[in-house]
Enzyme design. Structure first.
Site, PDB file in Angstrom:
ATOM      1  N   ALA A  65       0.850  -1.183   0.000  1.00 17.23           N
ATOM      2  CA  ALA A  65       0.000   0.000   0.000  1.00 17.23           C
ATOM      3  C   ALA A  65       0.886   1.233   0.000  1.00 17.23           C
ATOM      4  O   ALA A  65       2.044   1.182   0.418  1.00 17.23           O
ATOM      5  CB  ALA A  65      -0.871  -0.006   1.254  1.00 17.23           C
ATOM      6  N   GLY A 110       0.566  -5.350   0.478  1.00 19.67           N
ATOM      7  CA  GLY A 110      -0.523  -5.503  -0.496  1.00 19.67           C
ATOM      8  C   GLY A 110      -0.069  -6.157  -1.788  1.00 19.67           C
ATOM      9  O   GLY A 110      -0.860  -6.813  -2.465  1.00 19.67           O
ATOM     10  N   GLU A 113      -0.134  -9.704  -1.017  1.00 24.88           N
ATOM     11  CA  GLU A 113      -1.549 -10.082  -0.869  1.00 24.88           C
ATOM     12  C   GLU A 113      -2.197 -10.270  -2.243  1.00 24.88           C
ATOM     13  O   GLU A 113      -2.994 -11.186  -2.443  1.00 24.88           O
ATOM     14  CB  GLU A 113      -2.306  -9.015  -0.068  1.00 24.88           C
ATOM     15  CG  GLU A 113      -1.951  -9.023   1.416  1.00 24.88           C
ATOM     16  CD  GLU A 113      -2.746  -8.003   2.208  1.00 24.88           C
ATOM     17  OE1 GLU A 113      -2.809  -6.832   1.790  1.00 24.88           O
ATOM     18  OE2 GLU A 113      -3.317  -8.376   3.252  1.00 24.88           O
ATOM     19  N   GLU A 133       4.117  -5.637   7.391  1.00 23.73           N
ATOM     20  CA  GLU A 133       3.304  -4.605   8.054  1.00 23.73           C
ATOM     21  C   GLU A 133       3.614  -4.477   9.536  1.00 23.73           C
ATOM     22  O   GLU A 133       3.493  -3.393  10.115  1.00 23.73           O
ATOM     23  CB  GLU A 133       1.809  -4.906   7.861  1.00 23.73           C
ATOM     24  CG  GLU A 133       1.269  -4.619   6.470  1.00 23.73           C
ATOM     25  CD  GLU A 133       1.408  -5.791   5.508  1.00 23.73           C
ATOM     26  OE1 GLU A 133       2.222  -6.710   5.777  1.00 23.73           O
ATOM     27  OE2 GLU A 133       0.700  -5.795   4.478  1.00 23.73           O
TER      28      GLU A 133
HETATM   29  N1  COA Z   1       4.578   3.198  -0.086  1.00 23.62           N
HETATM   30  C1  COA Z   1       4.999   4.398  -0.507  1.00 23.62           C
HETATM   31  N2  COA Z   1       6.195   4.598  -1.072  1.00 23.62           N
HETATM   32  C2  COA Z   1       6.992   3.539  -1.222  1.00 23.62           C
HETATM   33  C3  COA Z   1       6.619   2.251  -0.800  1.00 23.62           C
HETATM   34  C4  COA Z   1       5.351   2.102  -0.213  1.00 23.62           C
HETATM   35  N3  COA Z   1       4.873   0.904   0.171  1.00 23.62           N
HETATM   36  N4  COA Z   1       7.627   1.387  -1.061  1.00 23.62           N
HETATM   37  C5  COA Z   1       8.588   2.129  -1.638  1.00 23.62           C
HETATM   38  N5  COA Z   1       8.214   3.408  -1.730  1.00 23.62           N
HETATM   39  C6  COA Z   1       8.963   4.549  -2.291  1.00 23.62           C
HETATM   40  C7  COA Z   1      10.062   5.017  -1.359  1.00 23.62           C
HETATM   41  O1  COA Z   1       9.541   5.895  -0.386  1.00 23.62           O
HETATM   42  C8  COA Z   1      10.968   5.698  -2.362  1.00 23.62           C
HETATM   43  O2  COA Z   1      10.411   6.959  -2.693  1.00 23.62           O
HETATM   44  P1  COA Z   1      11.376   8.285  -2.767  1.00 23.62           P
HETATM   45  O3  COA Z   1      12.384   7.942  -3.826  1.00 23.62           O
HETATM   46  O4  COA Z   1      10.458   9.374  -3.163  1.00 23.62           O
HETATM   47  O5  COA Z   1      12.000   8.416  -1.422  1.00 23.62           O
HETATM   48  C9  COA Z   1      10.858   4.832  -3.596  1.00 23.62           C
HETATM   49  O6  COA Z   1       9.639   4.128  -3.467  1.00 23.62           O
HETATM   50  C10 COA Z   1      11.977   3.811  -3.726  1.00 23.62           C
HETATM   51  O7  COA Z   1      12.011   3.071  -2.528  1.00 23.62           O
HETATM   52  P2  COA Z   1      13.330   2.921  -1.609  1.00 23.62           P
HETATM   53  O8  COA Z   1      12.876   2.632  -0.219  1.00 23.62           O
HETATM   54  O9  COA Z   1      14.211   4.114  -1.810  1.00 23.62           O
HETATM   55  O10 COA Z   1      13.994   1.651  -2.278  1.00 23.62           O
HETATM   56  P3  COA Z   1      14.964   0.597  -1.581  1.00 23.62           P
HETATM   57  O11 COA Z   1      15.464  -0.264  -2.680  1.00 23.62           O
HETATM   58  O12 COA Z   1      15.937   1.269  -0.704  1.00 23.62           O
HETATM   59  O13 COA Z   1      14.008  -0.286  -0.617  1.00 23.62           O
HETATM   60  C11 COA Z   1      12.020  -1.558  -0.084  1.00 23.62           C
HETATM   61  C12 COA Z   1      13.002  -1.061  -1.195  1.00 23.62           C
HETATM   62  C13 COA Z   1      10.879  -2.284  -0.811  1.00 23.62           C
HETATM   63  C14 COA Z   1      12.738  -2.501   0.844  1.00 23.62           C
HETATM   64  C15 COA Z   1      11.486  -0.348   0.700  1.00 23.62           C
HETATM   65  O14 COA Z   1      11.024   0.639  -0.234  1.00 23.62           O
HETATM   66  C16 COA Z   1      10.341  -0.683   1.608  1.00 23.62           C
HETATM   67  O15 COA Z   1      10.540  -1.231   2.675  1.00 23.62           O
HETATM   68  N6  COA Z   1       9.085  -0.321   1.201  1.00 23.62           N
HETATM   69  C17 COA Z   1       7.918  -0.507   2.033  1.00 23.62           C
HETATM   70  C18 COA Z   1       7.462  -1.952   2.054  1.00 23.62           C
HETATM   71  C19 COA Z   1       6.282  -2.125   3.008  1.00 23.62           C
HETATM   72  O16 COA Z   1       6.378  -1.934   4.190  1.00 23.62           O
HETATM   73  N7  COA Z   1       5.130  -2.503   2.422  1.00 23.62           N
HETATM   74  C20 COA Z   1       3.930  -2.710   3.178  1.00 23.62           C
HETATM   75  C21 COA Z   1       3.128  -1.467   3.226  1.00 23.62           C
HETATM   76  S1  COA Z   1       1.708  -1.601   4.258  1.00 23.62           S
END
Ligand code: COA
Length: 259
Positions: A65, A110, A113, A133
């Site tokens: 999400a 998500g 999911e 989450e």
């Molecule tokens: N929601 C909103 N933005 C997200 C996102 C999410 N679920 N997942 C990634 N992004 C965004 C980051 O904020 C970043 O944006 P920015 O460049 O404007 O700062 C961009 O996508 C790239 O992500 P980044 O975190 O820089 O990449 P990374 O390779 O360092 O890490 C992940 C990748 C997937 C490990 C990390 O982005 C992450 O943990 N995302 C969230 C996953 C999560 O918790 N999902 C469940 C949500 S309920």
């Protein structure tokens, strides 16, 4: 720019691509609305026989999400988002056509999911899947806890969720979630191979087998078996049932019409 790119990989095979690569295809409210409408269009169009889901950009299927929408304790909006996700994911799960999910990067929250609502998962060896989450102080809201425990059992699901791990493609394969794990350069061929195979199976039979598995999983075994035979007897007398039997005996390819 569309947040869900639609294209036909083959006649009868519709690909829906989550298209927000700069945010790792995080599911914003507008993206969810487009996805919802695209699913309706796939369901309503009889020329669409197989659906393929994929993420744009090569780094993520869907990273969950859109966490930015969660900020600030906007409770009503948060609840509306979660209720809507649940409805759309249920719709995906009950789509009466095979859905192939292709993960070539992160499928988190998500995103995982969604994968758990699909029928066949093809992963690149770079895929990472998880329900993290808990690391946000939350829990899944689109059915993740329920579908994951049914898919891989309590202990593997607990390991993934409580420790917040991301599982590798090989682990997903070992747990039986992934149909196939391939290198990135072999991904397109693997998708087409599965899609072509799905095109050869009768559409009514596919719809009924999906429903039998979905509804049967929570039903007593005897009820599920009775339900299965009812379906089989109906399929036997369908045009496609008779065509499939005749085609086999006449040593030709069947021409299924979905009737
Ligand atoms: N929601 C909103 N933005 C997200 C996102 C999410 N679920 N997942 C990634 N992004 C965004 C980051 O904020 C970043 O944006 P920015 O460049 O404007 O700062 C961009 O996508 C790239 O992500 P980044 O975190 O820089 O990449 P990374 O390779 O360092 O890490 C992940 C990748 C997937 C490990 C990390 O982005 C992450 O943990 N995302 C969230 C996953 C999560 O918790 N999902 C469940 C949500 S309920």
């Amino acid at each position: 720019m569309s947040l869900i790119l639609q294209s036909d990989l083959l006649p009868g095979v519709r690909q829906l691509m989550f298209n927000r690569p700069e945010k790792l295809n995080a599911l914003s409210t507008p993206m969810m609305a487009e996805f919802d409408a695209a699913l309706d269009a796939c369901a309503a169009d009889p020329s669409v026989r197989v659906v393929v889901l994929r993420g744009a950009g090569g780094k993520a299927f869907v990273a969950g999400a859109d966490i930015a929408e969660y900020q600030g304790d906007k409770r009503a909006a948060f609840i509306a988002y979660q209720m809507n996700s649940r409805r759309v994911f249920d719709k995906l799960e009950s789509l009466p056509k095979p859905v192939i999910c292709v993960v070539d990067g992160f499928a988190l929250g998500g995103g995982f999911e969604i994968a758990l609502c699909c029928d066949i998962l093809i992963l690149s060896d770079t895929a990472q899947l998880g329900l993290p989450e808990g690391r946000l102080g939350l829990c899944p809201g689109g059915g993740g806890t329920q579908r994951l425990v049914r898919a891989i059992g309590k202990y593997a699901a607990s390991d993934l969720m409580l420790a917040g791990w991301r599982m590798t493609a090989d682990r997903a394969h070992a747990l039986g979630i992934a149909a196939e794990v391939v290198g990135l350069d072999a991904l397109d061929d693997a998708i087409l191979k599965r899609a072509r195979a799905c095109l050869k199976t009768a559409p009514l039979a596919q719809a009924e087998m999906k429903r039998l598995m979905r509804e049967g999983v929570d039903a007593p075994s005897e009820t599920g078996k009775s339900f299965e035979q009812e379906v089989l007897f109906r399929l036997y007398s369908s045009d496609d049932g008779q065509e499939g039997i005749n085609a086999f005996l006449e040593k030709r390819d069947p021409e299924f019409k979905g009737k």
